[in-house]
Design a protein around this motif. Structure first.
Motif, mmCIF file in Angstrom:
data_model
loop_
_atom_site.group_PDB
_atom_site.id
_atom_site.type_symbol
_atom_site.label_atom_id
_atom_site.label_comp_id
_atom_site.label_asym_id
_atom_site.label_seq_id
_atom_site.Cartn_x
_atom_site.Cartn_y
_atom_site.Cartn_z
ATOM 1 N N LEU A 326 30.702 42.971 47.167
ATOM 2 C CA LEU A 326 31.397 41.224 47.741
ATOM 3 C C LEU A 326 31.108 40.927 49.161
ATOM 4 N N VAL A 327 30.955 40.163 49.422
ATOM 5 C CA VAL A 327 30.610 39.774 51.203
ATOM 6 C C VAL A 327 31.293 38.956 51.311
ATOM 7 N N LYS A 329 34.750 36.039 52.573
ATOM 8 C CA LYS A 329 33.775 35.204 53.553
ATOM 9 C C LYS A 329 35.684 34.760 54.267
ATOM 10 N N ALA A 330 35.285 34.324 56.316
ATOM 11 C CA ALA A 330 37.010 34.710 56.855
ATOM 12 C C ALA A 330 36.614 33.639 57.664
ATOM 13 N N ILE A 352 44.594 38.693 57.665
ATOM 14 C CA ILE A 352 45.527 37.859 55.924
ATOM 15 C C ILE A 352 46.068 36.147 56.563
ATOM 16 N N GLY A 356 46.527 32.878 52.930
ATOM 17 C CA GLY A 356 45.898 34.276 52.058
ATOM 18 C C GLY A 356 44.646 34.441 52.124
ATOM 19 N N MET A 357 43.994 33.456 52.696
ATOM 20 C CA MET A 357 42.277 33.661 53.284
ATOM 21 C C MET A 357 42.604 35.213 54.353
ATOM 22 N N VAL A 395 34.191 28.482 57.274
ATOM 23 C CA VAL A 395 34.086 29.972 57.016
ATOM 24 C C VAL A 395 33.003 30.127 57.173
ATOM 25 N N LYS B 329 45.150 38.635 49.658
ATOM 26 C CA LYS B 329 45.283 37.663 48.427
ATOM 27 C C LYS B 329 44.263 36.795 47.537
ATOM 28 N N ILE B 352 34.399 36.339 45.136
ATOM 29 C CA ILE B 352 34.773 35.018 46.097
ATOM 30 C C ILE B 352 34.002 33.554 46.054
ATOM 31 N N SER B 355 35.747 28.672 48.377
ATOM 32 C CA SER B 355 36.361 28.033 49.360
ATOM 33 C C SER B 355 35.952 29.491 50.292
ATOM 34 N N GLY B 356 35.415 30.618 49.821
ATOM 35 C CA GLY B 356 35.184 31.657 50.545
ATOM 36 C C GLY B 356 36.451 32.514 50.282
ATOM 37 N N MET B 357 37.215 32.499 49.445
ATOM 38 C CA MET B 357 38.771 32.693 49.118
ATOM 39 C C MET B 357 38.531 33.454 47.823
#
Lengths: 403, 403
Positions: A326-327, A329-330, A352, A356-357, A395, B329, B352, B355-357
């Motif tokens: 899994l890549v 996202k941030a 974090i 939570g992201m 993101v 999270k 994932i 939203s990327g979360m």
């Protein structure tokens, strides 16, 4: 020059399929399973008591009985006993087989044990809800011969435990990848040497070796001088002994950068040279037809890092037959402007956030030679080519290099 | 019975500080650094050319010169040359030291090289922006004696590369943790054995060994019978030889669960027994004063898994002096109702989301004995104790067990 997407595609078309090897179970964690694992018997293999307490026949409780004479104890690991009397019960322990002629377990918390004339009784004060209460029924999780783990699974502790349960002490996995890491560049000296003012110690090969080790790959390091004849001889030998060569340095436009030329002479077909990205633009990739692949990475450490985590690591994983990682996202935390028509890999530190992201704060870096700055970074954000202003809150894919 | 928060606190107060040991650099990745690493010289150690091209004196360009006679080549790794003429230049390669009497590099892309009467010239068609263009200046990243990596850093490939650069071939790190994994329970037989119908093969100790291995800990496995005298002798010996004992099984309320009693006799002080959580409630934790700690985990595999990732792994990391790992999270994808007044660890599969979360989908599991169901899970969501309905879209801490 090709795009990052195109580079990913070409590398993905040139993954290997490694032969199968057999390893002991305790050495298998982190390897890729190459055989299916099936249940050797039902899971659980017997009606398994799941609470400490007493076992009764539910019909007896329904018939109005609420106090049972204790006939004995059924311990975990002991052969099954049988209940003899309708007003009787057996104490049972978690993990034990459910005794014969019983079908319901009442846990100690729901009963009171007392002694009358030297005989022990259990009085139930919380009615059982039905048959098979607190019993993990035979075959309820899996049945004998069910497929438990398909081939192609990356083995983690959960799989190791299941393989132990079905009684396998060895397991078929992908053979280890044979990778040679080759540093080039006459400005580089060994770690043990004291460099002259115009020299530096080599570090990229250590970086690559450590990063490959995290993928379960034990790579060997080599250093070759910027000398065409020597390069020809040495690379020919390495191509015959390894599945992949990772070269660091020797692919920019300089006078002493013979690598692409030498590789061509050795039958390594160039698949691309130069990717529209910063850092890491001079990245070269090729392959001997049906043979080893060659990643020739730009020599500066930040480029090496980006190319390893973006391109080499997924190739390694795919060649071991593991599913892609899994890549994550941030969320970008600071406006970033990057105008060149290139994909930009931005070093970031992550945390974090309150939502939570993952949040990503850019790490300011002196250039692609400033690898000490990587010490403050956790990975890179991939900022797409066709955009030049990247705003707070947007993101992007995050390639992390710390665990 | 104590809360999860309280259990975390008590375990956190009982981490160890391991002695220091010296390992070779190639074996150091994943260890915790126990000495500070400083720069042995400036980073870069010299004015380093960062593009292939030519080096000139900027003042000469400012004075109107745009075509320069090539006096020679400065290769990477070669001792520095010096520019002799005002209308001269030297070809320079990436990684080379900037030649004496030059201060600016113009890359090949911005010039044209031509030959006139056997003499080579470079004509600049894109004006340099200023002095030190394409030069990575000496000491601009770090200065000699600057602290590069503080003690307490978990070593990753970036740090390994920096340590190589400063010329250290060995490095001081925390000594490995000595961990004994002890399975108990007479219902368990060895993986190599064919179990009777009421027996099962042991798997928890393999699970724990693999999970510890991922933390760089080589643990040893032991199996002890449910026999009080034997447990006393064996555990006494293990307490004298290991930093931590992880017991699996033997802590519920059953007839044959001697463990807490035996541990008390051996001077292991109970710090807690029973945590308000599901699964894993019977978890027992204690310590010999100033000595080894004992994690006695409930015997069923799902509980073992939860307790390892929630409690044991952070303890291991802290005892190695590593900073705590980020706990990501994830967004719950399916309404979950759990009424008991306990923290609930819900097995989930993650992905994932758009939203990327991270998103987390519950994996339906037959009970805490159904560990084959863990094969479809990636980790657990921690659902807090004082809530019983957990809605779609809510965000909870995620403890993952796959990489």
């Amino acid at each position: 020059m090709i795009t990052v997407t195109e580079a990913v595609r070409l590398i993905g078309e040139n993954t290997l399929t490694l032969p199968i090897t057999e390893v002991t179970l305790t050495a298998a964690n982190g390897s890729v399973l190459r055989e299916p694992i099936s249940a050797d018997r039902d899971f659980p293999p017997f009606h398994r008591v799941s609470m400490d307490g007493i076992a009764i026949r539910f019909a007896n409780f329904q018939a109005g009985e609420d106090t049972f004479r204790i006939e004995g104890v059924q311990l975990a690991g002991a052969p099954p006993q049988t209940l003899h009397q309708n007003d009787g019960c057996l104490e049972v322990m978690t993990g034990a087989i459910l005794p014969g002629n019983t079908d319901t377990v009442i846990r100690y918390e729901d009963l009171k044990i007392f002694d009358r004339n030297g005989i022990r009784y259990a009085h139930i004060f919380a009615a059982p809800k039905g048959r098979m209460q607190n019993v993990h029924q035979r075959g309820s999780d899996r049945q004998a011969a069910d497929l438990l783990i398909p081939a192609g699974t990356l083995l983690s502790p959960a799989e190791i435990a299941v393989i132990a349960t079905v009684g396998k002490t060895t397991v078929q996995v992908s053979q280890p990848l044979r990778v040679a890491i080759i540093s080039t560049g006459d400005e580089l000296v060994e770690v043990t040497e004291m460099p002259l003012p115009h020299q530096i110690r080599q570090s990229n090969s250590y970086l690559l070796q450590a990063a490959l080790q995290e993928q379960g790959v034990k790579a060997q390091r080599f250093h070759l001088r910027d000398d065409k004849a020597a390069l020809l001889t040495e690379l020919k030998d390495l191509l015959s002994r390894f599945d992949a060569l990772i070269l660091s340095g020797g692919v920019s436009k300089g006078k002493a950068d013979f690598i692409p030329e030498v590789l061509a002479e050795l039958g390594v077909q160039k698949l691309f040279h130069e990717v529209a990205q910063r850092p890491g633009k001079p990245f070269w990739f090729g392959r001997v037809a049906n043979g080893p692949v060659v990643f020739a990475l730009p020599g500066n450490p930040v480029s090496t890092f980006v190319c390893f985590y973006k391109y080499v690591r997924p190739w390694v994983r795919a060649s071991l037959s593991a599913p892609a990682a899994l890549v994550p996202k941030a969320i970008l935390q600071e406006e970033t402007v990057f105008r060149p028509d290139l994909t930009y890999f931005l070093p970031v530190k992550v945390a974090i956030g309150t939502s939570g992201m993952l949040t990503a704060k850019p790490v300011h870096i002196g250039g692609s030679g400033d690898f000490a700055a990587l010490l403050s970074a956790d990975g890179f954000l991939e900022l797409p080519q066709k955009q030049s202003t990247f705003s707070v809150g947007e993101v992007y894919a995050f390639y992390g290099f710390r665990s």
